[in-house]
Scaffold this motif. Structure first.
Motif, short mmCIF file in Angstrom:
data_model
loop_
_atom_site.label_atom_id
_atom_site.label_comp_id
_atom_site.label_asym_id
_atom_site.label_seq_id
_atom_site.Cartn_x
_atom_site.Cartn_y
_atom_site.Cartn_z
N PRO A 48 0.82 -1.22 0.00
CA PRO A 48 0.00 0.00 0.00
C PRO A 48 0.85 1.26 0.00
CG PRO A 48 -0.86 -1.61 1.56
CD PRO A 48 0.46 -2.13 1.09
N ASN A 49 1.96 1.22 0.75
CA ASN A 49 2.94 2.31 0.75
C ASN A 49 4.25 1.72 0.26
OD1 ASN A 49 4.85 4.27 1.26
ND2 ASN A 49 4.14 4.74 3.32
N GLN A 50 4.61 2.01 -0.98
CA GLN A 50 5.76 1.36 -1.61
C GLN A 50 7.10 1.75 -0.99
OE1 GLN A 50 5.85 1.30 -5.92
NE2 GLN A 50 3.62 1.26 -6.05
N SER A 51 7.12 2.75 -0.12
CA SER A 51 8.36 3.12 0.55
C SER A 51 8.60 2.30 1.82
CB SER A 51 8.35 4.62 0.91
OG SER A 51 7.32 4.91 1.83
N ASN A 52 7.64 1.45 2.17
CA ASN A 52 7.77 0.62 3.38
C ASN A 52 8.52 -0.67 3.08
OD1 ASN A 52 6.49 2.40 5.08
ND2 ASN A 52 4.55 1.28 5.16
N ILE A 65 9.20 -10.57 16.10
CA ILE A 65 8.27 -11.69 15.93
C ILE A 65 6.83 -11.21 16.03
CG2 ILE A 65 7.51 -13.89 16.90
CD1 ILE A 65 10.45 -14.25 17.89
N ASN A 66 6.54 -10.36 17.01
CA ASN A 66 5.17 -9.89 17.22
C ASN A 66 4.65 -9.09 16.02
OD1 ASN A 66 5.03 -11.05 19.75
ND2 ASN A 66 5.68 -9.19 20.83
N ARG A 67 5.53 -8.45 15.28
CA ARG A 67 5.10 -7.64 14.14
C ARG A 67 5.12 -8.43 12.82
NH1 ARG A 67 6.48 -1.34 15.18
NH2 ARG A 67 7.00 -1.47 17.39
N MET A 68 5.67 -9.61 12.84
CA MET A 68 5.76 -10.42 11.62
C MET A 68 4.43 -11.05 11.26
SD MET A 68 9.33 -12.59 11.65
CE MET A 68 8.76 -13.51 10.21
N ARG A 69 4.10 -11.00 9.98
CA ARG A 69 2.98 -11.79 9.46
C ARG A 69 3.47 -13.20 9.18
NH1 ARG A 69 0.66 -10.59 3.61
NH2 ARG A 69 0.75 -8.45 4.39
N TRP A 70 4.54 -13.27 8.37
CA TRP A 70 5.19 -14.53 8.04
C TRP A 70 6.45 -14.25 7.24
CZ3 TRP A 70 -0.13 -15.40 5.66
CH2 TRP A 70 -0.26 -14.75 4.43
N ALA A 71 7.17 -15.34 6.92
CA ALA A 71 8.36 -15.23 6.08
C ALA A 71 8.14 -16.04 4.81
CB ALA A 71 9.59 -15.75 6.82
N TYR A 72 8.53 -15.45 3.68
CA TYR A 72 8.62 -16.19 2.42
C TYR A 72 10.07 -16.63 2.28
CZ TYR A 72 4.05 -14.30 1.02
OH TYR A 72 2.72 -13.98 0.95
N ALA A 73 10.31 -17.92 2.38
CA ALA A 73 11.67 -18.45 2.33
C ALA A 73 11.93 -19.02 0.95
CB ALA A 73 11.85 -19.53 3.40
N THR A 130 14.62 -3.99 13.58
CA THR A 130 14.07 -3.17 14.65
C THR A 130 14.01 -1.71 14.23
OG1 THR A 130 14.86 -4.68 16.37
CG2 THR A 130 14.41 -2.41 17.03
N SER A 131 15.08 -1.21 13.63
CA SER A 131 15.08 0.18 13.16
C SER A 131 13.99 0.40 12.12
CB SER A 131 16.45 0.52 12.56
OG SER A 131 17.46 0.47 13.54
N PHE A 132 13.81 -0.58 11.23
CA PHE A 132 12.81 -0.46 10.18
C PHE A 132 11.39 -0.42 10.74
CE2 PHE A 132 10.14 -2.96 7.06
CZ PHE A 132 9.91 -1.91 6.19
N VAL A 133 11.04 -1.41 11.56
CA VAL A 133 9.65 -1.48 12.04
C VAL A 133 9.33 -0.32 12.98
CG1 VAL A 133 9.52 -3.98 11.74
CG2 VAL A 133 10.20 -3.06 13.97
N ARG A 157 9.26 3.16 10.79
CA ARG A 157 8.13 3.23 9.85
C ARG A 157 6.82 2.81 10.49
NH1 ARG A 157 9.49 5.95 5.32
NH2 ARG A 157 7.59 5.03 4.47
N ASN A 158 6.85 2.49 11.77
CA ASN A 158 5.66 2.01 12.49
C ASN A 158 5.01 0.83 11.76
OD1 ASN A 158 3.78 1.94 14.59
ND2 ASN A 158 2.36 3.30 13.51
N ILE A 159 5.83 -0.14 11.40
CA ILE A 159 5.35 -1.33 10.69
C ILE A 159 4.67 -2.26 11.68
CG2 ILE A 159 6.00 -3.33 9.29
CD1 ILE A 159 6.34 -0.61 7.89
N THR A 160 3.42 -2.59 11.43
CA THR A 160 2.68 -3.53 12.29
C THR A 160 2.44 -4.86 11.60
OG1 THR A 160 0.57 -2.62 11.49
CG2 THR A 160 1.52 -1.65 13.50
N ASP A 161 2.75 -4.96 10.31
CA ASP A 161 2.53 -6.18 9.53
C ASP A 161 3.78 -6.40 8.67
OD1 ASP A 161 1.28 -8.33 8.13
OD2 ASP A 161 0.65 -6.94 6.55
N LEU A 162 4.75 -7.12 9.23
CA LEU A 162 6.05 -7.30 8.59
C LEU A 162 6.09 -8.60 7.80
CD1 LEU A 162 9.05 -6.50 8.20
CD2 LEU A 162 9.54 -7.76 10.32
N VAL A 163 6.35 -8.49 6.50
CA VAL A 163 6.58 -9.65 5.65
C VAL A 163 8.07 -9.73 5.37
CG1 VAL A 163 6.14 -10.70 3.40
CG2 VAL A 163 4.30 -9.49 4.59
N VAL A 164 8.66 -10.88 5.66
CA VAL A 164 10.10 -11.08 5.43
C VAL A 164 10.29 -11.98 4.23
CG1 VAL A 164 12.25 -11.97 6.39
CG2 VAL A 164 10.61 -10.79 7.88
#
Length: 283
Positions: free
Chosen positions: A53-57, A123-131, A83-86, A89-96
């Protein structure tokens, strides 16, 4: 019962709508200072982040993954940059999105939340990881590199030379880590977040096939050689069984790529055969 179910679905949709999604690109073995250009390429990263939704995130990680996965230069560096990133940018839904040995480093963080005070917040902010092509079970080629034979040179562009990360990816070593320190493999507790595997199954190197040139023909040819020492189902660096050793299979390349093309270990970190679009549509 139907009202309860629809209420749950509505709450889930609302939560996702309010989430601030971000993507982190986590490289594999090697010491990176410009992984955007040197590991993934800008074409890959910029294509995937169009799904945000925000391509700079987004953040492209640059760490020293020649070290053991738990080392300060590896997991410590990754934890610091995530940690610096989330936080910034106040990231609450982190995709790795990880590739190769990067999957081991993020799995270390997910498996050992008390090891570092920064891990729980990630971990709390992660949605999941694409490995993508994770080396969860290691590779026999790591043994060859440690032994100092010809593979040390031919695999330098992917695996590097004899270092701690390469030692770690020897199958016997990974079997030990998977049975003790890491979660998500057979017989072990599940990871706290989903670890979705994208598996490379083959190497195609015909000089008359344009697909062989995606990501670089020299790299493809080198992986064709090393594949001779692996299982029939492999990406030239990792057996399929290793890539599927932890987490949950999302898909094997030919099940989803354009033209049902296989992804060798180099192509799976490039915008080859629609992989970037698949990820873009699922972030």
């Amino acid at each position: 019962m139907k009202k309860i179910l629809w209420g749950f679905i509505l709450c889930t949709v609302c939560a996702l709508a309010k989430a601030n999604t971000g993507v982190a690109f986590v490289h594999g073995t090697g010491e990176q200072s410009d992984a955007f250009n040197d590991y993934w390429t800008g074409d890959f990263v910029n294509s995937v982040r169009q799904g945000l939704p925000n391509q700079s995130n987004f953040v492209v990680i640059n760490c020293d993954f020649t070290q053991f996965m738990w080392a300060d230069g590896a997991a410590g560096c990754l934890a610091g940059q995530l940690t610096s990133f989330v936080n910034s940018r106040n990231i609450t839904d982190l995709v790795v999105i990880t590739h190769s040995n990067g999957g081991n480093v993020i799995r270390w963080i997910m498996s050992n939340p008390t090891f570092d005070s920064r891990y729980p917040n990630i971990i709390n902010r992660m949605r999941w990881a694409y490995a993508i092509a994770p080396s969860s079970g290691g590779t026999p080629l790591a043994e060859q590199v440690i032994a100092g034979n010809v593979f040390e040179q031919s695999l330098g562009f992917i695996l590097g030379f004899a270092n701690d990360a390469v030692r770690q990816q020897q199958p016997d070593w990974m079997a030990f880590y998977n049975s003790t320190w890491l979660l998500g493999t057979a017989g072990r507790p599940a990871l706290p977040r989903r670890f979705w595997n994208i598996v490379g199954t083959d190497v195609e190197s015909s000089p008359f096939d344009p697909d062989s040139y995606c990501g670089g023909y020299t790299e493809t040819l080198a992986l064709e050689v090393t594949q001779e020492f692996l299982d029939a189902c492999s990406d030239g660096f990792l057996n399929c069984s290793s890539q599927e050793a932890a987490g949950t299979l999302w898909f094997r390349d030919v099940q989803a790529t354009n033209g049902r093309e296989p992804l060798n270990h180099n192509q799976s970190r490039r915008p080859c055969f629609g992989l970037d679009v698949i990820l873009r549509n699922n972030v």
